[in-house]
Design a protein around this motif. Structure first.
Motif, PDB file in Angstrom:
ATOM      1  N   ARG A   1       1.366   6.597   2.420  1.00 16.93           N
ATOM      2  CA  ARG A   1       0.331   7.282   3.460  1.00 16.93           C
ATOM      3  C   ARG A   1      -0.643   6.312   4.016  1.00 16.93           C
ATOM      4  O   ARG A   1      -1.156   6.346   5.295  1.00 16.93           O
ATOM      5  N   VAL A   2      -1.174   5.328   3.406  1.00 17.40           N
ATOM      6  CA  VAL A   2      -1.734   4.300   3.853  1.00 17.40           C
ATOM      7  C   VAL A   2      -1.232   3.531   4.991  1.00 17.40           C
ATOM      8  O   VAL A   2      -1.752   3.199   6.017  1.00 17.40           O
ATOM      9  N   LEU A   3      -0.062   3.206   4.798  1.00 13.22           N
ATOM     10  CA  LEU A   3       0.814   2.420   5.561  1.00 13.22           C
ATOM     11  C   LEU A   3       1.210   3.176   6.831  1.00 13.22           C
ATOM     12  O   LEU A   3       1.039   2.631   7.888  1.00 13.22           O
TER      13      LEU A   3
ATOM     14  N   GLU B   1      -0.799   5.341   8.050  1.00 17.05           N
ATOM     15  CA  GLU B   1      -2.124   5.413   8.853  1.00 17.05           C
ATOM     16  C   GLU B   1      -2.363   4.301   9.417  1.00 17.05           C
ATOM     17  O   GLU B   1      -2.865   4.109  10.801  1.00 17.05           O
ATOM     18  N   ALA B   2      -2.312   3.129   8.922  1.00 17.34           N
ATOM     19  CA  ALA B   2      -2.336   1.717   9.441  1.00 17.34           C
ATOM     20  C   ALA B   2      -1.667   1.454  10.723  1.00 17.34           C
ATOM     21  O   ALA B   2      -1.862   0.951  11.586  1.00 17.34           O
TER      22      ALA B   2
ATOM     23  N   PRO C   1       0.983  -1.218   0.063  1.00 17.63           N
ATOM     24  CA  PRO C   1       0.013  -0.018  -0.123  1.00 17.63           C
ATOM     25  C   PRO C   1       0.858   1.427   0.024  1.00 17.63           C
ATOM     26  O   PRO C   1       2.200   1.065   0.230  1.00 17.63           O
ATOM     27  N   SER C   2       0.462   2.361  -0.334  1.00 14.24           N
ATOM     28  CA  SER C   2       1.179   3.429  -0.362  1.00 14.24           C
ATOM     29  C   SER C   2       1.576   4.008   0.876  1.00 14.24           C
ATOM     30  O   SER C   2       1.098   3.443   2.002  1.00 14.24           O
TER      31      SER C   2
ATOM     32  N   ARG D   1       5.145   9.414   8.412  1.00 15.23           N
ATOM     33  CA  ARG D   1       5.714   8.862   6.900  1.00 15.23           C
ATOM     34  C   ARG D   1       7.246   8.917   7.315  1.00 15.23           C
ATOM     35  O   ARG D   1       7.885   7.909   6.510  1.00 15.23           O
TER      36      ARG D   1
END
Length: 229
Positions: free
Chosen positions: A29-31, A33-34, A26-27, A39
């Motif tokens: 940003r998605v990682l 957030e997860a 995943p991008s 970042r």
């Protein structure tokens, strides 16, 4: 440290098979957030995984799970395509450029050329399972191979040496190192400027103890594993 926790979590998913070789992560940003992190911290974890050969990054495409590295013995063979065939790995080689030039010092010293000698230089792109993994440079003394000046760019230099000059790579010398990718290499391999590449320098010597080929392979370290038997 949080980045080590994130690194361990991603590594566990890779080793368990939840993230398969070639899988796109995943991008960032998605990682981030997860994992409820920044970042910057996430990139620390990903860079750590990249150093260990677990993942790699392509510019403008993102992060991917590395496939199994190609085992290659540079003291036994100079043709990477043979290693690919033996391991049943899909590959392609594309000639990027060919030209005649005054031998650079490192080439002249390695091949023991006289001052002001010219060499024929070929640069090639090597792809493994569709991924751009290496830029390769071949230097041959023009005096030994004058007919190669008119060679078709799609020809395999190594095969021509074997077929038309009866030259086999029985006598190889090797020098290994690492170094930052040049701007040219970064653009070709679609990697970040200055990324570290494995540097494989092989020189081949004929029966008269004269160097007839210097091959420099600059490759992504997670894609090719040096294995000297």
């Amino acid at each position: 440290m949080q980045y080590l926790t994130i690194k361990d979590a991603i590594e566990e998913q890779i080793e368990s098979g939840m993230l398969e070789p070639g899988h796109k992560l995943p991008s960032e940003r998605v990682l981030a957030e997860a994992f409820s992190t920044t970042r910057i911290t996430l990139r620390e974890a990903l860079n750590y995984l990249a150093l260990s050969g677990k993942v790699y990054k392509e510019e403008r495409r993102g992060w991917f799970v590395s496939k199994e590295a190609l085992a290659f013995n540079p003291l036994a063979e100079i043709d990477l395509s043979l290693a690919c065939k033996q391991k049943n790995r899909s590959y392609s080689i594309k000639t990027l450029d060919s030209k005649r030039l005054l031998a650079p010092k490192i080439v002249a010293d390695t091949l023991k050329l006289a001052p002001f000698s010219y060499v024929l230089m070929y640069s090639r792109l090597i792809m493994l399972e569709g991924r751009k993994v290496a830029v390769q440079y071949l230097y041959l003394p023009e005096l030994l191979f004058p007919s190669l000046k008119n060679m078709d760019n799609d020809s395999n230099v190594i095969e021509l040496l074997k077929e038309h000059y009866a030259l086999e790579n029985n006598n190889l010398s090797l020098k290994l190192g690492v170094g930052p990718a040049t701007e040219f290499e970064s653009d070709i391999l679609n990697i970040s400027s200055g990324s570290m590449l494995l540097d494989i320098q092989q020189s081949a010597i004929n029966n008269d103890k004269k160097g007839y080929l210097l091959q420099v392979t600059r490759c992504c370290h997670d894609a090719i594993e040096i294995k000297i038997d």
